[in-house]
Design a protein around this motif. Structure first.
Motif, PDB file in Angstrom:
ATOM      1  N   PRO A 175       0.804  -1.212   0.000  1.00 54.54           N
ATOM      2  CA  PRO A 175       0.000   0.000   0.000  1.00 54.54           C
ATOM      3  C   PRO A 175       0.848   1.277   0.000  1.00 54.54           C
ATOM      4  CG  PRO A 175       0.184  -0.747   2.252  1.00 54.54           C
ATOM      5  CD  PRO A 175       0.981  -1.705   1.390  1.00 54.54           C
ATOM      6  N   HIS A 176       2.099   1.184   0.474  1.00 61.92           N
ATOM      7  CA  HIS A 176       2.892   2.390   0.720  1.00 61.92           C
ATOM      8  C   HIS A 176       3.199   3.180  -0.551  1.00 61.92           C
ATOM      9  CE1 HIS A 176       3.272   1.214   4.872  1.00 61.92           C
ATOM     10  NE2 HIS A 176       3.642   0.001   4.476  1.00 61.92           N
ATOM     11  N   ASP A 177       3.648   2.514  -1.604  1.00 59.79           N
ATOM     12  CA  ASP A 177       3.962   3.241  -2.832  1.00 59.79           C
ATOM     13  C   ASP A 177       2.712   3.810  -3.486  1.00 59.79           C
ATOM     14  OD1 ASP A 177       6.674   2.850  -2.562  1.00 59.79           O
ATOM     15  OD2 ASP A 177       6.709   1.038  -3.792  1.00 59.79           O
ATOM     16  N   LEU A 178       1.599   3.125  -3.349  1.00 56.74           N
ATOM     17  CA  LEU A 178       0.355   3.651  -3.901  1.00 56.74           C
ATOM     18  C   LEU A 178      -0.038   4.946  -3.197  1.00 56.74           C
ATOM     19  CD1 LEU A 178      -1.833   0.436  -4.367  1.00 56.74           C
ATOM     20  CD2 LEU A 178      -0.541   1.683  -6.093  1.00 56.74           C
ATOM     21  N   LEU A 179       0.094   4.974  -1.881  1.00 50.21           N
ATOM     22  CA  LEU A 179      -0.303   6.167  -1.128  1.00 50.21           C
ATOM     23  C   LEU A 179       0.648   7.344  -1.356  1.00 50.21           C
ATOM     24  CD1 LEU A 179      -1.504   4.542   2.195  1.00 50.21           C
ATOM     25  CD2 LEU A 179      -2.896   5.644   0.439  1.00 50.21           C
ATOM     26  N   LYS A 180       1.835   7.088  -1.868  1.00 51.44           N
ATOM     27  CA  LYS A 180       2.775   8.167  -2.204  1.00 51.44           C
ATOM     28  C   LYS A 180       2.473   8.771  -3.572  1.00 51.44           C
ATOM     29  CE  LYS A 180       6.561   6.155   0.437  1.00 51.44           C
ATOM     30  NZ  LYS A 180       7.853   5.471   0.350  1.00 51.44           N
ATOM     31  N   THR A 181       1.589   8.164  -4.321  1.00 53.97           N
ATOM     32  CA  THR A 181       1.235   8.627  -5.655  1.00 53.97           C
ATOM     33  C   THR A 181       0.353   9.868  -5.559  1.00 53.97           C
ATOM     34  OG1 THR A 181       1.294   6.349  -6.443  1.00 53.97           O
ATOM     35  CG2 THR A 181       0.109   7.928  -7.804  1.00 53.97           C
ATOM     36  N   PRO A 182       0.717  10.946  -6.262  1.00 46.04           N
ATOM     37  CA  PRO A 182      -0.133  12.145  -6.246  1.00 46.04           C
ATOM     38  C   PRO A 182      -1.532  11.841  -6.777  1.00 46.04           C
ATOM     39  CG  PRO A 182       1.997  12.615  -7.246  1.00 46.04           C
ATOM     40  CD  PRO A 182       1.926  11.132  -7.056  1.00 46.04           C
ATOM     41  N   GLY A 183      -2.539  12.301  -6.068  1.00 42.55           N
ATOM     42  CA  GLY A 183      -3.916  12.087  -6.469  1.00 42.55           C
ATOM     43  C   GLY A 183      -4.464  10.718  -6.094  1.00 42.55           C
ATOM     44  N   PHE A 184      -3.698   9.970  -5.316  1.00 36.09           N
ATOM     45  CA  PHE A 184      -4.121   8.623  -4.912  1.00 36.09           C
ATOM     46  C   PHE A 184      -4.161   8.591  -3.398  1.00 36.09           C
ATOM     47  CE2 PHE A 184      -3.990   4.156  -4.144  1.00 36.09           C
ATOM     48  CZ  PHE A 184      -4.518   3.564  -5.275  1.00 36.09           C
ATOM     49  N   GLY A 185      -5.371   8.652  -2.849  1.00 36.48           N
ATOM     50  CA  GLY A 185      -5.533   8.673  -1.398  1.00 36.48           C
ATOM     51  C   GLY A 185      -6.229   7.427  -0.894  1.00 36.48           C
ATOM     52  N   LEU A 186      -6.809   7.538   0.280  1.00 39.98           N
ATOM     53  CA  LEU A 186      -7.465   6.391   0.907  1.00 39.98           C
ATOM     54  C   LEU A 186      -8.679   5.891   0.124  1.00 39.98           C
ATOM     55  CD1 LEU A 186      -7.251   7.084   4.732  1.00 39.98           C
ATOM     56  CD2 LEU A 186      -6.142   5.282   3.427  1.00 39.98           C
ATOM     57  N   VAL A 187      -9.409   6.796  -0.505  1.00 37.16           N
ATOM     58  CA  VAL A 187     -10.574   6.365  -1.282  1.00 37.16           C
ATOM     59  C   VAL A 187     -10.118   5.518  -2.465  1.00 37.16           C
ATOM     60  CG1 VAL A 187     -12.515   7.160  -2.686  1.00 37.16           C
ATOM     61  CG2 VAL A 187     -11.973   8.326  -0.556  1.00 37.16           C
ATOM     62  N   SER A 188      -9.071   5.948  -3.145  1.00 43.59           N
ATOM     63  CA  SER A 188      -8.522   5.172  -4.256  1.00 43.59           C
ATOM     64  C   SER A 188      -7.965   3.849  -3.767  1.00 43.59           C
ATOM     65  CB  SER A 188      -7.428   5.967  -4.972  1.00 43.59           C
ATOM     66  OG  SER A 188      -7.928   7.175  -5.482  1.00 43.59           O
ATOM     67  N   LEU A 189      -7.300   3.877  -2.621  1.00 44.72           N
ATOM     68  CA  LEU A 189      -6.750   2.652  -2.052  1.00 44.72           C
ATOM     69  C   LEU A 189      -7.867   1.661  -1.733  1.00 44.72           C
ATOM     70  CD1 LEU A 189      -4.106   1.278  -1.072  1.00 44.72           C
ATOM     71  CD2 LEU A 189      -4.692   2.129   1.191  1.00 44.72           C
ATOM     72  N   ARG A 190      -8.978   2.146  -1.189  1.00 38.10           N
ATOM     73  CA  ARG A 190     -10.111   1.274  -0.877  1.00 38.10           C
ATOM     74  C   ARG A 190     -10.678   0.643  -2.154  1.00 38.10           C
ATOM     75  NH1 ARG A 190      -7.971   1.019   3.323  1.00 38.10           N
ATOM     76  NH2 ARG A 190      -8.426   2.380   5.068  1.00 38.10           N
ATOM     77  N   GLU A 191     -10.686   1.405  -3.232  1.00 38.47           N
ATOM     78  CA  GLU A 191     -11.170   0.871  -4.506  1.00 38.47           C
ATOM     79  C   GLU A 191     -10.263  -0.253  -5.000  1.00 38.47           C
ATOM     80  OE1 GLU A 191     -11.821   2.444  -9.047  1.00 38.47           O
ATOM     81  OE2 GLU A 191     -12.115   3.874  -7.413  1.00 38.47           O
ATOM     82  N   VAL A 192      -8.948  -0.048  -4.915  1.00 37.31           N
ATOM     83  CA  VAL A 192      -7.991  -1.079  -5.318  1.00 37.31           C
ATOM     84  C   VAL A 192      -8.133  -2.308  -4.422  1.00 37.31           C
ATOM     85  CG1 VAL A 192      -5.521  -1.637  -5.408  1.00 37.31           C
ATOM     86  CG2 VAL A 192      -6.347   0.493  -6.397  1.00 37.31           C
ATOM     87  N   GLU A 193      -8.301  -2.083  -3.132  1.00 30.87           N
ATOM     88  CA  GLU A 193      -8.473  -3.196  -2.194  1.00 30.87           C
ATOM     89  C   GLU A 193      -9.724  -4.015  -2.527  1.00 30.87           C
ATOM     90  OE1 GLU A 193      -6.356  -1.586   1.874  1.00 30.87           O
ATOM     91  OE2 GLU A 193      -8.467  -1.107   1.540  1.00 30.87           O
ATOM     92  N   ALA A 194     -10.796  -3.342  -2.888  1.00 28.43           N
ATOM     93  CA  ALA A 194     -12.034  -4.045  -3.211  1.00 28.43           C
ATOM     94  C   ALA A 194     -11.867  -4.935  -4.441  1.00 28.43           C
ATOM     95  CB  ALA A 194     -13.163  -3.041  -3.435  1.00 28.43           C
ATOM     96  N   VAL A 195     -11.040  -4.503  -5.390  1.00 35.71           N
ATOM     97  CA  VAL A 195     -10.852  -5.250  -6.627  1.00 35.71           C
ATOM     98  C   VAL A 195      -9.784  -6.334  -6.485  1.00 35.71           C
ATOM     99  CG1 VAL A 195     -10.063  -5.032  -9.025  1.00 35.71           C
ATOM    100  CG2 VAL A 195     -11.662  -3.367  -8.088  1.00 35.71           C
TER     101      VAL A 195
END
Length: 86
Positions: free
Chosen positions: A40-60
C-alpha cells in the motif's frame, strides 16, 4: 467523456475507475502485478491517490483486506495531554 491514460487492454480497465487508473499510470503502474507490488505504501505516495482510491484497489485486488495507515503525530502536544502530566 474523459480519456484514460491507462492502456486500453489492461485487465484493470474494466474494474477500476478512470481517476484511479490515471493516477496509477502517472506513477508508471500499468499492470495488476505492479499494483500488487506497490500496495500500500507506494500507492499512497502517488499524487492524487488517497485512501478512497486505495479502498477501490483493495475491493478489486484484495477483497476483505483493509490497510490502516498509522496516525500522524503532531509536533505540538494538546492542552489536555499537557495538563495530564502535571
Amino acid at each position: 467523456m474523459t480519456k484514460s491514460f491507462f492502456p486500453q487492454y489492461s485487465p484493470l480497465t474494466n474494474r477500476l475507475t478512470t481517476r484511479v487508473l490515471n493516477a496509477l499510470s502517472r506513477r508508471g503502474i500499468n499492470s495488476e502485478e505492479q499494483v500488487i507490488k506497490a500496495y500500500p505504501h507506494d500507492l499512497l505516495k502517488t499524487p492524487g491517490f488517497g485512501l478512497v482510491s486505495l479502498r477501490e484497489v483493495e475491493a478489486v485486488l484484495f477483497p476483505g483486506q483493509c490497510y490502516t495507515p498509522p496516525l500522524k503525530t503532531r509536533g505540538r502536544p494538546s492542552k489536555t495531554s499537557a495538563l495530564s502530566r502535571l
